[in-house]
Write an enzyme that holds these catalytic residues in place. Structure first.
Site, PDB file in Angstrom:
ATOM      1  N   HIS A 139       0.804  -1.231   0.000  1.00 22.31           N
ATOM      2  CA  HIS A 139       0.000   0.000   0.000  1.00 22.31           C
ATOM      3  C   HIS A 139       0.838   1.283   0.000  1.00 22.31           C
ATOM      4  O   HIS A 139       0.659   2.170   0.829  1.00 22.31           O
ATOM      5  CB  HIS A 139      -0.978   0.016   1.172  1.00 22.31           C
ATOM      6  N   GLU A 143       0.569   3.724  -1.736  1.00 20.07           N
ATOM      7  CA  GLU A 143      -0.262   4.912  -1.940  1.00 20.07           C
ATOM      8  C   GLU A 143      -0.732   5.532  -0.624  1.00 20.07           C
ATOM      9  O   GLU A 143      -1.128   6.701  -0.587  1.00 20.07           O
ATOM     10  CB  GLU A 143      -1.480   4.568  -2.827  1.00 20.07           C
ATOM     11  N   CYS A 159      10.512  -0.146  -5.460  1.00 16.85           N
ATOM     12  CA  CYS A 159       9.239  -0.857  -5.419  1.00 16.85           C
ATOM     13  C   CYS A 159       8.695  -0.998  -6.844  1.00 16.85           C
ATOM     14  O   CYS A 159       9.253  -0.426  -7.793  1.00 16.85           O
ATOM     15  CB  CYS A 159       8.241  -0.104  -4.541  1.00 16.85           C
ATOM     16  N   CYS A 164       7.798   2.383  -8.600  1.00 20.54           N
ATOM     17  CA  CYS A 164       9.001   3.072  -9.063  1.00 20.54           C
ATOM     18  C   CYS A 164       9.642   2.332 -10.232  1.00 20.54           C
ATOM     19  O   CYS A 164      10.135   2.957 -11.175  1.00 20.54           O
ATOM     20  CB  CYS A 164       9.997   3.231  -7.917  1.00 20.54           C
TER      21      CYS A 164
END
Length: 149
Positions: free
Chosen positions: A69, A71, A105, A108
């Site tokens: 998560h 975000e 991640c 990215c």
């Protein structure tokens, strides 16, 4: 290239020390032809209060596990900020190397691949194997920089 990789990683760690994240300090620099093209560290977008300014981390507060998560965080990742900085200033990073204190991640990784970066050098692992799968499929060279003995 190892000598240069170590030099650029030292700079990446310095940039990471500027992070405004309470949980993890991450730095990224983008290098082309042994020249630093852009830098980034994890921190809140312009005009948004950082976790340091708020005195709390949303992810810690909500018990969000590392690698999940992304975000749900006030900060943009270091790699994202470096790519955005290059774009904002009209600097081409096509064919560049991205140095990052931590393995990128998946979010990215997608940005790195689409920006034309061809090589990623990182020092610390991160629990996101899918990002590594994407890098391999895209033909992005991945180097985990080992500690100097």
């Amino acid at each position: 290239m190892e000598k240069w990789d170590n030099r650029f990683m030292e700079l990446t760690e310095t940039v990471g020390s500027w992070a405004s994240c309470l949980r993890r300090k991450v730095g990224a620099i983008i290098v082309l032809d042994k020249r630093v093209m852009a830098t980034g560290y994890n921190g809140a977008p312009t005009g948004i209060a950082s976790c340091i300014e708020r005195g709390k981390c949303l992810r810690i507060e909500k018990g969000i596990a590392s690698g999940t998560h992304a975000e749900l965080c006030y900060a943009a990742h270091a790699e994202q900020n470096a790519i955005i900085q290059a774009a904002k200033h009209g600097v081409s990073i096509d064919g560049a190397t991205l140095y990052c204190t931590h393995q990128p991640c998946v979010i990215c990784a997608k940005m790195i691949i689409n920006s034309g970066i061809k090589r990623v050098v990182y020092k610390e692992g991160y629990p996101d194997e899918f990002s590594m799968e994407l890098f391999r499929e895209a033909g992005t060279e991945i180097v985990k920089l080992e500690e100097e003995k």
